[in-house]
Design a protein around this motif. Structure first.
Motif, PDB file in Angstrom:
ATOM      1  N   SER A  75       0.813  -1.221   0.000  1.00 37.46           N
ATOM      2  CA  SER A  75       0.000   0.000   0.000  1.00 37.46           C
ATOM      3  C   SER A  75       0.840   1.261   0.000  1.00 37.46           C
ATOM      4  O   SER A  75       0.365   2.341  -0.346  1.00 37.46           O
ATOM      5  CB  SER A  75      -0.934   0.003   1.228  1.00 37.46           C
ATOM      6  OG  SER A  75      -0.180  -0.005   2.432  1.00 37.46           O
ATOM      7  N   HIS A  76       2.123   1.133   0.373  1.00 41.09           N
ATOM      8  CA  HIS A  76       3.001   2.300   0.422  1.00 41.09           C
ATOM      9  C   HIS A  76       3.507   2.712  -0.955  1.00 41.09           C
ATOM     10  O   HIS A  76       4.060   3.799  -1.105  1.00 41.09           O
ATOM     11  CB  HIS A  76       4.200   2.020   1.346  1.00 41.09           C
ATOM     12  CG  HIS A  76       3.846   2.073   2.794  1.00 41.09           C
ATOM     13  ND1 HIS A  76       4.769   2.382   3.780  1.00 41.09           N
ATOM     14  CD2 HIS A  76       2.675   1.881   3.442  1.00 41.09           C
ATOM     15  CE1 HIS A  76       4.183   2.348   4.956  1.00 41.09           C
ATOM     16  NE2 HIS A  76       2.903   2.039   4.765  1.00 41.09           N
ATOM     17  N   TRP A 128      -4.181  -3.787  10.144  1.00 40.73           N
ATOM     18  CA  TRP A 128      -4.418  -2.508  10.807  1.00 40.73           C
ATOM     19  C   TRP A 128      -4.233  -1.362   9.823  1.00 40.73           C
ATOM     20  O   TRP A 128      -3.319  -1.383   8.996  1.00 40.73           O
ATOM     21  CB  TRP A 128      -3.452  -2.317  11.972  1.00 40.73           C
ATOM     22  CG  TRP A 128      -3.711  -3.173  13.169  1.00 40.73           C
ATOM     23  CD1 TRP A 128      -4.273  -4.407  13.195  1.00 40.73           C
ATOM     24  CD2 TRP A 128      -3.390  -2.849  14.522  1.00 40.73           C
ATOM     25  NE1 TRP A 128      -4.315  -4.890  14.478  1.00 40.73           N
ATOM     26  CE2 TRP A 128      -3.784  -3.955  15.321  1.00 40.73           C
ATOM     27  CE3 TRP A 128      -2.805  -1.757  15.143  1.00 40.73           C
ATOM     28  CZ2 TRP A 128      -3.608  -3.973  16.710  1.00 40.73           C
ATOM     29  CZ3 TRP A 128      -2.623  -1.773  16.523  1.00 40.73           C
ATOM     30  CH2 TRP A 128      -3.034  -2.867  17.295  1.00 40.73           C
ATOM     31  N   THR A 129      -5.070  -0.338   9.927  1.00 41.76           N
ATOM     32  CA  THR A 129      -4.871   0.862   9.119  1.00 41.76           C
ATOM     33  C   THR A 129      -3.765   1.709   9.742  1.00 41.76           C
ATOM     34  O   THR A 129      -3.447   1.567  10.929  1.00 41.76           O
ATOM     35  CB  THR A 129      -6.150   1.707   9.048  1.00 41.76           C
ATOM     36  OG1 THR A 129      -6.473   2.189  10.371  1.00 41.76           O
ATOM     37  CG2 THR A 129      -7.316   0.894   8.492  1.00 41.76           C
ATOM     38  N   ILE A 160       8.154  -2.912  13.639  1.00 38.02           N
ATOM     39  CA  ILE A 160       6.942  -3.634  14.003  1.00 38.02           C
ATOM     40  C   ILE A 160       5.664  -2.955  13.533  1.00 38.02           C
ATOM     41  O   ILE A 160       4.630  -3.626  13.377  1.00 38.02           O
ATOM     42  CB  ILE A 160       6.899  -3.882  15.528  1.00 38.02           C
ATOM     43  CG1 ILE A 160       5.913  -5.007  15.844  1.00 38.02           C
ATOM     44  CG2 ILE A 160       6.616  -2.588  16.286  1.00 38.02           C
ATOM     45  CD1 ILE A 160       6.018  -5.523  17.260  1.00 38.02           C
ATOM     46  N   HIS A 161       5.687  -1.642  13.279  1.00 34.53           N
ATOM     47  CA  HIS A 161       4.453  -1.019  12.773  1.00 34.53           C
ATOM     48  C   HIS A 161       4.054  -1.604  11.423  1.00 34.53           C
ATOM     49  O   HIS A 161       2.867  -1.665  11.101  1.00 34.53           O
ATOM     50  CB  HIS A 161       4.591   0.514  12.690  1.00 34.53           C
ATOM     51  CG  HIS A 161       5.749   1.001  11.894  1.00 34.53           C
ATOM     52  ND1 HIS A 161       6.933   1.423  12.466  1.00 34.53           N
ATOM     53  CD2 HIS A 161       5.914   1.142  10.550  1.00 34.53           C
ATOM     54  CE1 HIS A 161       7.767   1.824  11.518  1.00 34.53           C
ATOM     55  NE2 HIS A 161       7.172   1.665  10.352  1.00 34.53           N
ATOM     56  N   HIS A 162       5.038  -2.077  10.644  1.00 39.10           N
ATOM     57  CA  HIS A 162       4.720  -2.718   9.367  1.00 39.10           C
ATOM     58  C   HIS A 162       4.082  -4.090   9.580  1.00 39.10           C
ATOM     59  O   HIS A 162       3.268  -4.537   8.776  1.00 39.10           O
ATOM     60  CB  HIS A 162       5.977  -2.863   8.511  1.00 39.10           C
ATOM     61  CG  HIS A 162       6.507  -1.560   7.981  1.00 39.10           C
ATOM     62  ND1 HIS A 162       5.689  -0.575   7.487  1.00 39.10           N
ATOM     63  CD2 HIS A 162       7.780  -1.085   7.867  1.00 39.10           C
ATOM     64  CE1 HIS A 162       6.422   0.450   7.088  1.00 39.10           C
ATOM     65  NE2 HIS A 162       7.690   0.175   7.315  1.00 39.10           N
ATOM     66  N   HIS A 163       4.458  -4.756  10.666  1.00 40.53           N
ATOM     67  CA  HIS A 163       3.833  -6.039  11.009  1.00 40.53           C
ATOM     68  C   HIS A 163       2.336  -5.837  11.226  1.00 40.53           C
ATOM     69  O   HIS A 163       1.510  -6.625  10.737  1.00 40.53           O
ATOM     70  CB  HIS A 163       4.480  -6.619  12.273  1.00 40.53           C
ATOM     71  CG  HIS A 163       3.754  -7.810  12.831  1.00 40.53           C
ATOM     72  ND1 HIS A 163       3.910  -9.089  12.336  1.00 40.53           N
ATOM     73  CD2 HIS A 163       2.840  -7.901  13.839  1.00 40.53           C
ATOM     74  CE1 HIS A 163       3.135  -9.928  13.011  1.00 40.53           C
ATOM     75  NE2 HIS A 163       2.471  -9.234  13.923  1.00 40.53           N
ATOM     76  N   ARG A 222      -5.060   3.627  12.706  1.00 44.63           N
ATOM     77  CA  ARG A 222      -5.213   2.835  13.929  1.00 44.63           C
ATOM     78  C   ARG A 222      -3.867   2.616  14.608  1.00 44.63           C
ATOM     79  O   ARG A 222      -3.761   2.715  15.840  1.00 44.63           O
ATOM     80  CB  ARG A 222      -5.856   1.483  13.598  1.00 44.63           C
ATOM     81  CG  ARG A 222      -6.105   0.622  14.831  1.00 44.63           C
ATOM     82  CD  ARG A 222      -6.646  -0.747  14.483  1.00 44.63           C
ATOM     83  NE  ARG A 222      -6.895  -1.542  15.686  1.00 44.63           N
ATOM     84  CZ  ARG A 222      -7.224  -2.826  15.676  1.00 44.63           C
ATOM     85  NH1 ARG A 222      -7.367  -3.466  14.510  1.00 44.63           N
ATOM     86  NH2 ARG A 222      -7.426  -3.471  16.806  1.00 44.63           N
ATOM     87  N   ILE A 223      -2.846   2.343  13.830  1.00 45.29           N
ATOM     88  CA  ILE A 223      -1.511   2.133  14.406  1.00 45.29           C
ATOM     89  C   ILE A 223      -1.032   3.393  15.119  1.00 45.29           C
ATOM     90  O   ILE A 223      -0.539   3.329  16.251  1.00 45.29           O
ATOM     91  CB  ILE A 223      -0.508   1.727  13.300  1.00 45.29           C
ATOM     92  CG1 ILE A 223      -0.877   0.377  12.705  1.00 45.29           C
ATOM     93  CG2 ILE A 223       0.920   1.678  13.863  1.00 45.29           C
ATOM     94  CD1 ILE A 223      -0.112   0.023  11.441  1.00 45.29           C
ATOM     95  N   VAL A 224      -1.195   4.532  14.465  1.00 42.13           N
ATOM     96  CA  VAL A 224      -0.776   5.795  15.078  1.00 42.13           C
ATOM     97  C   VAL A 224      -1.544   6.032  16.370  1.00 42.13           C
ATOM     98  O   VAL A 224      -0.968   6.422  17.392  1.00 42.13           O
ATOM     99  CB  VAL A 224      -0.978   6.974  14.105  1.00 42.13           C
ATOM    100  CG1 VAL A 224      -0.735   8.312  14.816  1.00 42.13           C
ATOM    101  CG2 VAL A 224      -0.043   6.844  12.905  1.00 42.13           C
TER     102      VAL A 224
END
Length: 323
Positions: free
Chosen positions: A45-46, A299-300, A290-293, A303-305
């Motif tokens: 998606s990036h 997760w959107t 880990i945010h990429h995990h 949501r992660i932020v």
């Protein structure tokens, strides 16, 4: 009242300068084609973010320095923080410039980057030794203010500072990977530093307020979907800021709490790489940091932020209780 004014003013100065610079810097960087390059092996998606201007950290870095400049005479302890923030920001700028302008995919070589980080850290340590070597003493959490003091502590603390500062800087660097994450998490950390400075008499609250305002102004353009990324220019500068503020109040241990997200991001990479090498290619996480995990787990980014920021709020509250 005077101290409160000295905190509110840099907050608003930092915000206004950052907010005003956004519409100036974003078109300029776009015109110069200073665009983000997304790895094909990264989060799919990036790929749509390719071409988004990067090096945006110069926006809040300039705003931070401008806001601090008005108060450095009355608050000399913020000067080393400014030096450490600017020093690491320059390293990040050079790295970004090599990658996105000169198209050197790797930017600074790891040895070059580490050497420069050691130089900047050394400048900071020498500065605080000259200014006030008690900065290298260490406050122990949840002990009612007990301090590890003495010459031996200062000597050991000097060696420890290299590990803490460089580790923090690279932790923030790993945290910068999705829209608004590093900015949001560090904004909460700024609030902790402002509060801690008031409580401890640290006399660095203008720097915390200046960075908070600068980051809030930057978030106008960096939150999802980001119009600009901070790049290494911003993430390394933020790491220098966090480490500098912690040291000026004898709080390096507290980084483990207030910077838990930074720590987890670094550890996830270390664990992944180590496990990958030991098992011949197996992975624990879908992708690191880990945010990429979590992204690959459905997760959107928003949501992660939100979750990572909430965790930081809770850990900063815990750290404040431990003062």
């Amino acid at each position: 009242m005077f101290r409160e004014v000295q905190t509110i003013l840099p907050l608003f100065i930092g915000f206004i300068v950052s907010a005003v610079l956004g519409p100036v810097v974003i078109p300029l960087l776009t015109k110069l084609k200073v665009g983000q390059t997304e790895r094909k092996e990264g989060v799919e998606s990036h790929l749509q973010k390719a071409g988004t201007p990067t090096m945006g950290g110069i926006i809040f870095l300039i705003a931070f320095l401008v806001a601090c400049a008005f108060f450095m005479g009355s608050y000399p302890k913020i000067v080393p923080v400014m030096v450490l923030t600017l020093g690491f920001g320059i390293i990040g700028f050079v790295d970004d410039y090599l990658k996105v302008v000169l198209k050197r995919s790797d930017g600074l070589l790891p040895k070059q980057k580490m050497a420069l980080q050691i130089v900047v850290t050394t400048i900071f340590i020498v500065w605080v030794w000259m200014l006030d070597s008690s900065v290298l003493e260490i406050r122990i959490p949840f002990t009612g203010g007990y301090m590890l003091q003495g010459m031996a502590v200062k000597v050991i603390g000097t060696a420890l500072a290299y590990f803490v500062i460089i580790g923090t800087v690279n932790g923030v660097n790993f945290t910068d990977g999705i829209d608004g994450l590093a900015s949001s998490v560090t904004s909460v950390v700024c609030v902790f530093f402002i509060s801690a400075s008031f409580f401890l008499g640290g006399k660095v609250e203008p720097a915390g307020a200046a960075m908070l305002g600068a980051l809030l102004g930057f978030l106008l353009y960096n939150s999802y979907k980001a119009q600009i990324f901070m790049g290494d220019t911003g993430s390394l500068a933020l790491g220098g800021f966090v480490a500098g503020m912690a040291y000026m109040m004898n709080l390096p241990i507290y980084i483990l709490m207030i910077g838990l997200i930074y720590l987890v991001e670094v550890l996830s990479v270390i664990i992944q790489v180590t496990y990958f090498k030991k098992t011949g290619g197996k992975r624990i996480f879908k992708m690191t940091p880990i945010h990429h995990h979590f992204e690959l787990s459905g997760w959107t980014e928003t949501r992660i932020v939100t979750v990572f920021t909430i965790v930081t709020i809770l850990m900063c509250a815990l750290a404040a209780f431990g003062l």
